[in-house]
Each structure stands twice: as C-alpha cells, then as structure tokens.
Design a protein around this motif. Structure first.
Motif, PDB file in Angstrom:
ATOM      1  N   GLU A 151      47.393  35.559  40.464  1.00  0.00           N
ATOM      2  CA  GLU A 151      48.455  36.041  39.564  1.00  0.00           C
ATOM      3  C   GLU A 151      48.018  37.327  38.865  1.00  0.00           C
ATOM      4  O   GLU A 151      48.827  38.237  38.660  1.00  0.00           O
ATOM      5  CB  GLU A 151      48.808  34.961  38.537  1.00  0.00           C
ATOM      6  CG  GLU A 151      49.441  33.711  39.153  1.00  0.00           C
ATOM      7  CD  GLU A 151      50.633  34.031  40.039  1.00  0.00           C
ATOM      8  OE1 GLU A 151      51.502  34.823  39.614  1.00  0.00           O
ATOM      9  OE2 GLU A 151      50.692  33.520  41.180  1.00  0.00           O
ATOM     10  N   LYS A 182      48.400  40.130  41.307  1.00  0.00           N
ATOM     11  CA  LYS A 182      49.819  40.529  41.434  1.00  0.00           C
ATOM     12  C   LYS A 182      50.256  41.390  40.259  1.00  0.00           C
ATOM     13  O   LYS A 182      51.001  42.351  40.416  1.00  0.00           O
ATOM     14  CB  LYS A 182      50.706  39.277  41.527  1.00  0.00           C
ATOM     15  CG  LYS A 182      50.645  38.587  42.877  1.00  0.00           C
ATOM     16  CD  LYS A 182      51.557  37.366  42.905  1.00  0.00           C
ATOM     17  CE  LYS A 182      51.424  36.648  44.245  1.00  0.00           C
ATOM     18  NZ  LYS A 182      52.121  35.345  44.252  1.00  0.00           N
ATOM     19  N   ARG A 188      51.532  45.196  40.339  1.00  0.00           N
ATOM     20  CA  ARG A 188      52.855  45.561  39.829  1.00  0.00           C
ATOM     21  C   ARG A 188      52.742  46.747  38.860  1.00  0.00           C
ATOM     22  O   ARG A 188      53.488  47.721  38.960  1.00  0.00           O
ATOM     23  CB  ARG A 188      53.456  44.344  39.108  1.00  0.00           C
ATOM     24  CG  ARG A 188      54.914  44.462  38.754  1.00  0.00           C
ATOM     25  CD  ARG A 188      55.404  43.250  37.958  1.00  0.00           C
ATOM     26  NE  ARG A 188      54.810  43.145  36.637  1.00  0.00           N
ATOM     27  CZ  ARG A 188      55.145  43.882  35.573  1.00  0.00           C
ATOM     28  NH1 ARG A 188      56.098  44.798  35.688  1.00  0.00           N
ATOM     29  NH2 ARG A 188      54.548  43.702  34.421  1.00  0.00           N
ATOM     30  N   GLU A 195      46.616  42.327  47.217  1.00  0.00           N
ATOM     31  CA  GLU A 195      48.028  42.621  46.936  1.00  0.00           C
ATOM     32  C   GLU A 195      48.385  44.055  47.306  1.00  0.00           C
ATOM     33  O   GLU A 195      49.478  44.331  47.798  1.00  0.00           O
ATOM     34  CB  GLU A 195      48.327  42.422  45.441  1.00  0.00           C
ATOM     35  CG  GLU A 195      48.475  40.993  45.015  1.00  0.00           C
ATOM     36  CD  GLU A 195      49.676  40.294  45.660  1.00  0.00           C
ATOM     37  OE1 GLU A 195      50.728  40.938  45.806  1.00  0.00           O
ATOM     38  OE2 GLU A 195      49.528  39.116  46.029  1.00  0.00           O
TER      39      GLU A 195
END
Lengths: 195, 195
Positions: A37, A40, A44, A71
C-alpha cells in the motif's frame, strides 16, 4: 496515509520524546501488505514525474522502495553503509547518525546511476535529514535529476524537512509525526485539533 | 527457475572461481519484477507447509523475502547484523563470513518469533551455509519449527547444502550454480550435458 497512521497508533512504541519504534511492521519485522500500500501511495504521488530509478539506503528503506519500484516499473538501487568487497567504482557520501553518534560512508556503484536518470529517493524515516542529504549527494554526483524524496514516517518536529525544502526538494511523507511527548504519537493533522 | 538463470547468464559477473556478482538485480540494484517472480516460486514450492513467518537477514535477503511473504500472506522478520539501539530482548547467534573473514552477531527480537511459528528461512545466496545455520539457530532458540530454507542462488560446489541437509533441513534453491570456473557460470542441470 490513514492505514499507516493507524498502524503507528496501534503498534508504534514511543521510547522517548524523540524515538518512535516501529519494529513490528517497518524496521525489523515487515508487513508486506502495508509495504504494498505504501508503494502504491508513493507511485500515485510521483506519477507525473517520469521516474526511472529509485534510490534508498539499507536496510529499512529496501522494503518500501522495492514495492514502490514494482508499482512504477523501475529498478531500485540501495546505498550500502559498509563497502562491499566487490564494490570498487562508486559514488560515496558521509552520513552522520545523531542516534548512533557515528559517521557512515554510504556508496552506490557508478554503473547503477546515470546522468539520464530521474530519481525518486525513498527512506523509512526522516528526522534530521542526514541520510536523505547523503543520498541526494550520491545522485547529484551521478548528474541525475531528483524528482523528490518519499518518506514513510517523518518526525516533523525535527529539522529534516526544512533542510530538504530549503534546497528546493519536494518531500512527500506518508505519516507526519508532530510530537512524541507524553508517550503519545500526535500526527501533524491532529495538532491543535482541540485548541 | 529459468527466468533467474537467464538473468544470471546475462548480467552476472564471474569475479573468480568462487565469486559471482549479481549486483545489477539482487545485491545492490534490485529488479522488483524478478523479485515478485521469485516470491511466487518460493510460495509455490512451500505452499503445503502452512508457513506463518519468514525469517531472513539484512540486507540482500529482504527483497526476495518480502515478496515471498506478500504471496504467502505472512510477515517477514529480518535478522540484524549490527545490534539496534532499541533491540534489547533478542535471540542471537554468531555467523562467520568466509568472504569478509569476520564474525557478526546476528539477532532477532524475541517478540517477533514464537514457538508456535512455522518458519521459512529465505536468503539471497547459499555458499558455506554459515548465514543459514545462524538463522536456523535463532529460530530454534524461539522454539519455532522450520519448514525449510529458500535460497535464490546456490553455489552448489560449496558445502552449504550438505551441511543443511545433514541436519535434516529441506533446501530449495531457485538457481544452482555448479561451477564458476573459466569465468563462466555453469548451472547444475548443464553439468556434464556434453559428456
């Protein structure tokens, strides 16, 4: 990042006004789902930056850096704190640790950093900023550009962020700890919430 | 694991009859896609073992261990080579490095290993087996059981595997290097192929 803040609240141990121990999910034991997480979220936040390489430092930076790299579809290189026997042609910088009161020479092999690289620096903690500044120095020796510094946990009551921002670097921290006083973790957005 | 063998053939550097340098994807720079495939392969090979915890050692074991842990839905704990200032109550073992000719005390906090744990040990290299034996000692101090040892690259011309198998441990290596002579990597399955 709420998931991370909850993890810190539930599992972090405040050892002093300066020391937050997160050995159950980041620095010793590692929670791989949380790392994914985190990866990610960094991907982002830096999505527009056309990152080509992630640079981190052993050992606790490796897990979040590898997940971010996965990612982003790029590779990671981790700076070594102790020179490898097989590492000869390297960029080097000195990093002083206030916690351990010692200076480590960190290094990255020249072949893994290029002037064409657009680098995202990832580390587990930002406190005095010395590790991040050392990593910046390595990347700059290579002539590569720096898109920013991604930090898992920032102790925003220490000077790291201001040192990095003074030099014009973008700092993205997934949890900003404003205070560790009274054996309690207070995040930046909670600060003054009851004033 | 063919993908890994190809990577070793293409990017590995044979520095001597004993030293294989894989700094471009495993020990310094890390290829996260390859680490994910490695994680999937370890998870597949140990799928029946009901693993509850992965144990590795900093720094190069961390990336393959975290990816394996992600696949298996468990946590990783990495043994430290240098004692952390905040690590007090720990299992410890001595590991001699033939390469560096030095002994490191490795340690894992007691709170992250339990007698109920079923452990998979992961490491990047198996040569003389000293690191693996040290990790086994830590896990056994906790009273946990060991499902096996997962190795990314085994130098099968050294004694590591026989030491571990003599003690009854299952060893799964994703690439078995039979020889590094003539500046060439020969895998176990290629050995004697032309005899």
């Amino acid at each position: 990042m709420l998931l991370l803040q909850e993890k810190i609240k539930n599992e972090g141990k405040v050892l002093s006004n300066y020391v937050l121990k997160v050995d159950s999910f980041l620095n010793h034991q590692i929670d791989p789902e949380l790392m994914r997480e985190i990866g990610k979220e960094f991907a982002r936040r830096f999505a527009a930056e056309k990152i080509t390489k992630i640079v981190t430092i052993e050992s606790s930076g490796i897990a979040p850096a590898v997940m971010t790299a996965l990612e982003m579809g790029v590779k990671v290189v981790f700076a070594r704190k102790r020179k490898s026997l097989t590492l000869h042609d390297a960029y080097t910088a000195n990093v002083y640790s206030f916690t351990k009161q010692e200076t480590n020479e960190i290094s990255v092999a020249k072949e893994h950093l290029h002037s064409s690289d657009r680098v995202l620096i990832i580390d587990d903690f930002l406190a005095n900023g010395q590790a991040a500044l050392g990593l910046i120095e390595l990347v700059q020796q290579a002539g590569a550009s720096i898109a920013g510094i991604g930090i898992v946990i920032e102790k925003s009551f220490q000077e790291g962020r201001s040192l990095l921002e003074k030099d014009g670097f973008r700092v993205e921290s997934l949890a900003e700890v404003a205070s560790l006083t009274n054996e309690k973790v207070t995040f930046k957005e909670e600060e003054g919430a009851f004033v």
